[in-house]
Design an enzyme around this catalytic site. Structure first.
Site: not given
Lengths: 613, 613
Positions: A119, A257, A314, A362
């Site tokens: 959506g 629409h 990390r 990303e």
């Protein structure tokens, strides 16, 4: 001859489906009939024309073909298709958009035939890419993934991220269908009915393209068959369609629409459709009964770090991924071209086939992860914490698919140093806390990172793990246990005057301040809030009872971070909560200088405490 | 002959610039020399080769050509260029990346020659687009905008959003230069040195493309001259380059990304460069002394709404834009193909030339707004609140440019109703609050919306305005004043037992609960927190003193919203703060049903109050 009979049957079905679309939207009083009508022939021919293979009684079957409506507003069509397949009654269709119905305004996973909630435009192709990647490289199953796309949504950059990557991975099991109906929400799209413009652009991205008339069943069926024969490339079917197709007063008209017909208009539309044969039922070909080979979980190795050798969290993240994979053979690791910074490369080197380079894109990385988890995988997604903001919409949408995705953001906070503000994650905690039912973890040393990555893999849901660039001392022994919702009280006495609550890099500053203050006879409590959400209220409230003031210290902006989370947990206490956070415009410098400058360092903590005691 | 002399001079300059790059990064001990060296010839030829026109003593001159380093990590080159132009001393260059230096790790506006802070990849082209749009359609000045792009960052979808829109608006004053040096951070890019792949894709998006050798000064100069002559299309120069060019042991080698040379390596590199002539200085051609025609501010009309006719705040937003434009002639309005939902179309109809359709591509819309505000415009950017999350990284980066942008997110919260969760903005307050120095406004009626849009235009900085889909009653008279940092106490007595703090749609629920409770003799205070950031501590703290409990009610998720903001303001008070927020998985339904379901309606407020009193 057989083909003629087939298209006749499909035409009847398409008519019934158009009826369902109009009936359900008119009953709802809202929705998107015209955007559904334009794609009706394309989808009817797909599901019931012989190419699509799906066990309608087992929507979760691992070898079902997959269908994603990226143009989620065409949900009336989606529901109508499954009604035509006999899996939704007409009565149920009429509940669409009503409170409690699984047939929501845009498709959500409340309806069992929905693969992932859509959506927010421009996300479905990435989700499909994840499923196709799974079929080709992980489950090694022959199922195909189909994605219905709107023409308007092709302007989203995320689409082009997905297009380039699907071609890069040669996903010949992925088929996109663009419903080029010319009209967007408020008028003509950028390219209108210029199908050649779509073809040129998409083929330049390495896809095979087929331009067809989206209302000619023969052309549509041929295009799907051709798509099944294509090798080494994904296929995009670019279909010229008419918005509102089938109802003359809706066809190709602007201003329709997202509008349902009223009763009178509906009756007029039915007259145009002509007789509806409600007895016809769409048949979907069953898939071959194939199952993926499942990895058998084995115990992971233990954690080992030398006490006197600092390690960046990390790096511990990378170590953990590699260590726990035998225990979680459904793991898949994705990274946005910074695996040598996030250290997911440690996993990549060990389990190359389970690592996917997603390049600097990303949004598509997160969408792909969503698709992978739909197929039972546990995706670990990493990049710099700052750059996960790029995919906030995809992260937001994944919560509505009840997704099982693990995010790792490295290079959190000003402590990254010289690279400056653009590379500093300073709003990532706020972003991930705002996701429903999310877990937000922020370990401070290698041991807790390893343990928390394991907890993340075990937990079903969205988990965010925040890691630090700089090396930090090992403070926990290898047998220490960590849990979602927990915290650790690291320094505690009966005489604690102030409690300092920190996580990650600032926890070490808090521990240093403890040592210095102790020499002066000021005793403080220090709490490692390694799990920021859900938050350990019990421990925080105990600290509020035991001390005169709370200080939170975080390498993050003030809003939505640790400080506000702690205040939220202590609202019934009259204890002052002082939040040391990043408040000045961040800049380049040495990590220590920047912690001092932002007043989140040992010295700032000591200064604040001395003001208070 | 003249050309030969010119390239000789440029070669000398390029050598000096390479020296500056190596010297500054080695002094810093970090940085990106190799990514700078690959683009050195391209940029030296641009600035000092005769095409670029810029008054080096007036970086803000409105008719200067603009240069944006989208590949912000090539900052050593950027600083070196201005050193070669005589505007930065060698001594200053050696402060690069050090605390307090304007020469930060990635370019920021601390350095006056930086147009906008960059470093999050894939954003510079959108910024340039905003500047080019300004030149062609608003200021009508002949300046050109140049954007240096990396090859790795071309995988960001935002680039393709910018590419398509620049072609759509025929921006023949925009020139991109891709430094195709083949190597990304952790290895080869998706297309390596396949320049034809870039050319095919970019030209399919409607750009003129020039493929050149990025180290051949003749070819580079020719390409720029050709670009100046191109009409109706933006131009992309696609340059084959060598990462680390000029130093043999760096050239085209993997593993050298983002690494500075140590002293010894630096000395070796200098030997290769040969004699550096520090006396040479780059000359930049001055621009014509042209200024844009400035609109003269006129008083805006007054606000007028009928008391008994509910109006949606989103519509009041559109009305306000149109109404205040005469007062703020620098305004520009952008919308992502939903102007008939956000109601920015009201402005568009009145001032077509100041409205730009950005299609469904939110990242580029925000980047473009950043570019426009660089040129003194006041951009108002609108889409659904939910879809602004798509551009969080661009919003985040804009704070580092101290940007003056107004964002409007419509369709906030579950109260949008039937369309379902994908369309509901439920994390937008959290997102915008987390932006440094941002202002977050959430008006509840048409009058306050109009007044606050005006305040937003007046305020210099990032402002977010949250609007509601549904019509809401008019509660303020037209002469009521609203200010950033303010709130309104709407119901108050000496006997208030509870204070209800709300904004937007839930304020009306709070007012309804007041009426109902009053009948039962329970008197409450009602506060309209129309400005969530900065927050009106005084009024909230007074309420905490005067009442027994605080209730916040918001159509937003729990984290980072009104509830946490209020708790933050009251942390020194022992008053309980009960937060009514969206906690259950949102779904489709009627607005009222959904407010009830999420327990943020009148009934939920009454229920909570009765539990408390």
């Amino acid at each position: 001859m057989a083909e003629i009979k087939k298209t006749d049957a499909l035409e009847k079905l398409a008519k019934l489906i158009r009826y369902f679309i109009l009936a359900s939207t008119t009953a709802a009083g809202s929705g998107h009939p015209t955007s559904s009508l334009s794609a009706t022939d394309l989808m009817t021919a797909l599901l019931f024309g012989g190419s699509f293979r799906f066990d309608v009684d087992q929507p979760g079957h691992p070898n079902n073909d997959r269908l994603i409506f990226s143009k989620g507003h065409a949900s009336p069509l989606f529901y109508a298709l499954w009604a035509a397949a006999g899996k939704v009654t007409e009565q149920e269709l009429l509940t669409m958009r009503k409170f409690g119905s699984p047939l929501e305004g845009h498709p959500t996973v409340a309806f069992s035939y929905v693969e992932a909630s859509t959506g927010s435009l421009g996300q479905g192709l990435s989700i499909g890419l994840g499923m196709a990647l799974n079929a080709k490289y992980i489950d090694k199953l022959p199922y195909k993934t189909y994605v219905l796309l709107g023409d308007s949504e092709m302007s989203e950059g995320s689409q082009w991220e997905a297009l380039q990557l699907a071609a890069h991975y040669k996903l010949d099991n992925l088929v996109g269908i663009i419903d080029v109906n010319r009209l967007g929400q408020r008028g003509e799209t950028m390219y209108g009915h210029d199908l050649a413009a779509y073809k040129k652009r998409i083929s330049s991205f390495g896809w095979k393209t087929e331009v067809i008339d989206g209302h000619n069943l023969d052309q549509i069926l041929k295009a799907y068959r051709k798509a099944l024969r294509t090798e080494d490339k994904p296929v995009m079917i670019i279909a010229r369609t008419v918005k509102g197709k089938g109802v003359s007063f809706l066809e190709d008209r602007n201003g329709w629409h997202g509008k349902a017909l009223n009763r009178e208009q509906f009756e007029d539309a039915l007259k145009e459709l002509g007789e509806i044969d409600k007895s016809v039922k769409g048949k979907v070909k069953k898939p071959d009964k194939l199952l993926p080979e499942k990895g058998i979980p084995k115990d992971a190795n233990g954690v080992f770090y030398l006490r006197d050798k600092p390690v960046a969290t990390r790096r511990a993240y990378g170590n953990a991924l590699k260590r726990i994979y035998p225990q979680f053979p459904d793991m898949v690791v994705l990274d946005a071209e910074v695996s040598n910074s996030t250290y997911s490369e440690i996993f990549q080197e060990a389990y190359t086939e389970r690592f996917f380079e997603m390049y600097i894109a990303e949004q598509n990385m997160v969408g792909t992860a969503l698709g992978l988890q739909c197929r039972g995988k546990i995706p670990f997604v990493s990049t710099f914490a700052a750059f996960l903001t790029r995919a906030f919409d995809q992260i937001r949408m994944s919560q509505y698919s009840k997704a099982n995705i693990k995010f790792c953001g490295s290079h959190a906070g000003v402590s990254i140093g010289e690279d400056g503000p653009s590379q500093m994650g300073l709003e990532d905690i706020a972003m991930f806390r705002a996701v429903m039912d999310s877990v937000v973890l922020y370990p401070s040393d290698a041991v807790s990172t390893e343990k928390l990555v394991e907890e993340a893999a075990r937990h079903k849901g969205i988990v965010y793990i925040r890691t630090t660039r700089k090396e930090t001392p090992i403070i926990y022994s290898a047998d220490e246990e960590f849990s979602i919702g927990g915290s650790k009280v690291l320094r505690k006495s009966d005489n604690d005057r102030v409690a300092v609550i920190a996580a990650g890099i600032t926890l070490h500053e808090a521990l240093l301040s403890y040592e210095e203050l102790k020499k002066e006879g000021i005793i403080i409590r220090v709490i490692d809030l390694y799990c920021i959400k859900p938050i350990d209220k019990t421990t925080l409230q105990q600290a509020a009872r035991d001390t005169k003031a709370i200080i939170t210290v975080e390498d993050h902006f003030s809003e939505g971070g640790i400080g506000e989370a702690v205040k939220g947990a202590l609202d019934l206490f009259s204890i002052p909560v002082h939040c040391l956070t990043v408040r000045k415009m961040p800049r380049s410098g040495k990590p220590g200088e920047l912690l001092d400058y932002e007043e989140i360092s040992k010295d700032a903590i000591i200064k604040k405490i001395k003001e208070l005691v």
